[in-house]
Enzyme design. Structure first.
Site, short mmCIF file in Angstrom:
data_model
loop_
_atom_site.label_atom_id
_atom_site.label_comp_id
_atom_site.label_asym_id
_atom_site.label_seq_id
_atom_site.Cartn_x
_atom_site.Cartn_y
_atom_site.Cartn_z
N TYR A 41 56.49 96.49 47.72
CA TYR A 41 57.70 97.02 48.34
C TYR A 41 57.79 98.55 48.29
O TYR A 41 58.81 99.12 48.65
CB TYR A 41 58.94 96.42 47.68
N SER A 112 60.45 88.81 41.10
CA SER A 112 60.12 88.13 42.34
C SER A 112 58.60 88.18 42.57
O SER A 112 57.84 87.79 41.69
CB SER A 112 60.90 88.77 43.49
N TYR A 113 58.16 88.66 43.72
CA TYR A 113 56.72 88.73 44.01
C TYR A 113 55.99 89.53 42.94
O TYR A 113 54.87 89.18 42.54
CB TYR A 113 56.52 89.37 45.38
N TRP A 160 62.10 87.09 54.61
CA TRP A 160 61.19 87.84 53.74
C TRP A 160 60.10 88.54 54.56
O TRP A 160 59.81 89.72 54.36
CB TRP A 160 60.57 86.90 52.71
N ASP A 250 68.89 80.90 41.93
CA ASP A 250 67.73 81.62 42.43
C ASP A 250 66.78 80.65 43.12
O ASP A 250 66.51 79.56 42.60
CB ASP A 250 67.01 82.34 41.29
N HIS A 285 69.19 85.25 43.62
CA HIS A 285 68.06 86.17 43.55
C HIS A 285 68.52 87.63 43.57
O HIS A 285 67.89 88.48 42.94
CB HIS A 285 67.10 85.92 44.70
#
Length: 573
Positions: A41, A112-113, A160, A250, A285
Site C-alpha cells: 500500500y 491485513s495483507y 480491494w 473482521d 477490519h
C-alpha cells in the site's frame, strides 16, 4: 530520543529483483533487534501501520524497516498478490539480519495483507526471524479471502482490487494527478453498487489493470493453485512466535483464529508454541474504536485504550529480547453482550460444550420474523418444513456482519447492524428461541447443520446468528454461507433430493443476557457480500451470465431430519 531515517535502501532478492525500503532507528551505534513491515500500500505515511505508535516501538529499542513489496511503490518486479511474499520476505529477513544496525534478531509485523506477508515469510523459516505480529490477517487466500464456504466474496474482492490495490498505484503513476486509468477506477468506485449487481462490467477493467483477479475466479476449488501461498500449510515450519489480533466483525477473523491455533499446536519451535497470544476485540477490519452506527461497546473497547502498541512491545520483548517468561494472558477476548474483556487459557476456549438448538415451525411457518419459526432444546417429534424463494434478481441485502466493502471506515455496512428490516422479507427464514432466564455465554465457532432440498439445480445457504433484545433490536453476531454446488468439489444435487448442509457461521464471544433471545436466519443469499447463486447449477466461473433461475428451497426439520444450530456454550464451574 532522536530518530534516524534512511530512505530508499536497496534490498536484493535471490532472483535479482531489487526491493526498496526505509529504515527507522534510534540514533545510536548499538545494533538492535529489527522489525520488518512489508506492504503493498506504499511505505510512506504511518510507518509502523495503522494503530501503532512508531516512536514508542523505536524508543523500546527496535529498528523498523518498512518495505514496498515486489512490484509496488518503488520496488522492482511485477506485482501479483500472494505468490512471491513468502520467499521475498525470507530474503528480506536474511538481508536485514546481516546489516550492522541489526543485532541478528528480526521480527515482522503488519495488518491485513501485511500480516499475511509476515506469516508467509515465517513459513520459509528464515533463521533470524523469531517473532511475527499478524493483525487481522488471513490463514489462506482462497477460503476466508477470495471465497467463503465456496462462494466468491464479491463485495470485498471488487473493493480491494479497485480501491486498495489499483487506485493508489495509478494515482502515484500520474504524480498525484488523475490520469485515464485512475479516472476509470474512480468512476468504477463511484458506481460500485452497479458493479456489484452486474460484476461482468468490472471484468474488462480488471482484466486490463489487474488480470490476477480473473485467475482467482477461474480457480474456485481448493488445490495446488492456492496452496502455494497459504500460511495454514506451513505451521510446522514456523519457528517464529505469533501475536494474533482480530475482531469479531473482521472479515479475516477465521484466519486469525486458525493462525493462533495452528501456531500453538503445530509451531516449529517451543517458542512458537508457548509464546503465541491471541486478542479479539469488538472490531471490524477498519472500525477499531468500538463505536458503530447504532452500537457502542464502551471506552475500553477502543484498541488504543487497550494499548495495541504495548501489546506489540511486550510480545517482541519476550520473543526477541528474552525478557519475561511465557505470556501471562495467552488469550484475551472482548465478550459482547456484557461488553468487557476476559482472559482465557487458550483457543478454542476450554470448558465449552456444544449445545444444539433445533429448528421448528408451526402453521405460520418461519418466513420472516412475523412467522412462528422457533429454536428448541430438543428435536421436535413431528417432521416439518419451511420454504423460501431464492430469486437471483432480488437477493437478500447484506446488512452488517464481517464485511469489508465501501464505507468500511465509518461502519456503513459492517459490524453489529440491526436486522429487523431484513427479517421482514418472506425469503428470510427466522427461528427464534425463548427469552433467556439466565445469562448464556457463547464462546467459539457457531455451526448450522441443515437438511435442504431444492426445486432447481442449486441455491446457496446463507445463515446468521442474531441476538434479539427485549426492545426488538435484532443484532447480528456472526454469519456464514455454503455454496449450493457443495463447496466447488462436487456437482449440484438433483432437484428435489434432500442433502445435509453444514454452514460455518464464524466465531463469537457473546453473552445473551436474561430476557434476550437467540435467533437464526436462513436465506439463499447475502448480497453484495457474497456473489449471488444464479440458480442454474452450472460451474461458477461466470455465475452472473444470464439466464438466472428462481428456485424454491425447503428446510426440513424434526425427526428424521433434525436441522439444528450448534452453539459453543461456556460451562461455568
Amino acid at each position: 530520543m532522536r530518530i534516524v531515517v534512511e530512505h530508499d535502501l536497496e534490498i536484493p532478492l535471490r532472483d535479482g529483483t531489487v526491493l526498496r525500503a526505509d529504515l527507522y532507528r534510534p540514533d545510536s551505534r548499538v545494533s538492535l533487534p529489527t522489525l520488518i513491515r512489508r506492504t503493498p500500500y506504499g511505505r510512506a505515511g504511518e510507518s509502523a501501520g495503522p494503530g501503532l505508535d512508531t516512536r514508542r516501538l523505536l524508543t523500546a529499542g527496535y529498528g523498523l524497516l518498512v518495505q514496498d513489496v515486489r512490484g509496488r511503490g518503488s520496488s522492482g518486479g511485477e506485482f501479483e498478490p500472494f505468490w512471491a511474499e513468502g520467499a521475498d520476505g525470507a530474503d528480506t529477513v536474511d538481508w536485514a539480519a546481516a546489516q550492522p544496525w541489526c543485532d541478528g534478531r528480526v521480527g515482522m509485523l503488519g495488518r491485513s495483507y501485511e500480516g499475511s506477508t509476515a506469516l508467509l515469510a515465517a513459513g520459509h523459516a528464515p533463521e533470524a526471524l523469531h517473532a511475527v505480529s499478524a493483525y487481522m490477517a488471513g490463514s489462506e487466500f482462497r477460503e476466508g479471502w477470495c471465497y467463503q464456504g465456496g462462494v466468491f466474496q464479491l463485495g470485498f474482492v471488487l473493493h480491494w482490487a479497485l480501491a486498495d490495490l489499483l487506485l493508489p498505484g495509478l494515482l502515484a503513476a500520474d504524480s498525484g494527478s488523475t490520469g485515464a486509468g485512475a479516472e476509470r477506477v474512480l468512476h468504477a468506485l463511484d458506481s460500485i453498487e452497479d458493479l456489484y449487481r452486474t460484476p461482468g462490467l468490472a471484468w474488462k477493467l480488471l482484466d486490463e489493470l489487474a488480470p490476477y483477479v480473473r485467475r482467482w475466479r477461474e480457480h474456485p476449488r481448493p488445490g495446488p493453485y492456492w496452496r502455494r501461498a497459504a500460511p495454514n500449510q506451513t505451521y510446522p515450519a514456523m519457528r517464529a512466535a505469533g501475536l494474533h489480533i482480530g475482531g469479531w466483525y473482521d472479515i479475516f477473523l477465521g484466519g486469525t483464529l486458525e493462525n493462533y491455533d495452528g501456531g500453538r499446536r503445530y509451531g516449529g519451535s517451543a517458542a512458537a508454541r508457548e509464546h503465541a497470544t491471541l486478542v479479539v476485540g469488538p472490531w471490524s477490519h477498519c472500525v477499531r474504536g468500538g463505536v458503530f452506527p447504532g452500537r457502542r461497546y464502551g471506552v475500553r473497547a477502543d484498541d488504543q485504550v487497550l494499548d495495541v502498541t504495548g501489546l506489540h512491545i511486550d510480545h517482541f520483548d519476550r520473543t526477541l529480547k528474552g525478557t519475561g517468561g511465557p505470556p501471562a494472558e495467552r488469550v484475551r477476548l472482548f465478550l459482547t453482550g456484557v461488553d468487557r474483556w476476559q482472559t482465557f487459557p487458550d483457543w478454542p476456549v476450554p470448558d465449552v460444550s456444544p449445545a444444539a438448538l433445533y429448528l421448528t415451525s408451526g402453521a405460520r411457518h418461519a418466513n420472516s420474523a412475523t412467522g412462528d419459526g422457533a429454536l428448541l432444546p430438543d428435536p421436535p417429534p413431528a417432521a416439518g418444513a419451511d420454504h423460501f424463494l431464492h430469486d437471483p434478481d432480488d437477493p437478500v441485502p447484506t446488512t452488517g456482519g464481517a464485511t469489508l466493502m465501501t464505507g468500511m471506515f465509518v461502519g456503513a455496512d459492517c459490524g453489529p447492524r440491526d436486522q429487523r428490516a431484513v427479517e421482514r422479507r418472506a425469503d428470510v427464514l427466522c427461528y427464534t428461541g425463548a427469552p433467556q432466564t439466565a445469562a448464556l455465554t457463547v464462546v467459539g465457532e457457531v455451526t448450522l447443520v441443515v437438511y435442504v432440498s431444492c426445486s432447481g439445480p442449486a441455491t446457496d445457504i446463507a445463515a446468521k446468528l442474531v441476538d434479539v433484545a427485549p426492545d426488538g433490536r435484532a443484532e447480528i453476531l456472526c454469519d456464514g454461507i455454503r455454496a449450493g454446488y457443495a463447496e466447488c468439489t462436487d456437482g449440484p444435487s438433483p432437484p428435489g433430493r434432500t442433502v445435509e448442509v453444514t454452514v460455518r457461521l464464524g466465531a463469537v464471544g457473546h453473552v445473551f443476557a436474561p430476557g434476550h433471545r437467540v435467533r437464526l436466519e436462513v436465506a439463499g443469499s447475502n448480497f453484495p457480500r457474497f456473489e449471488v447463486n444464479p440458480g442454474t447449477g452450472g460451474e461458477p466461473a461466470e455465475p452472473w451470465a444470464r439466464p438466472y433461475e428462481t428456485v424454491t428451497a425447503t428446510v426440513h426439520h424434526g425427526r428424521p431430519l433434525p436441522s439444528h444450530l450448534l452453539l459453543p456454550v461456556l460451562i461455568t464451574r
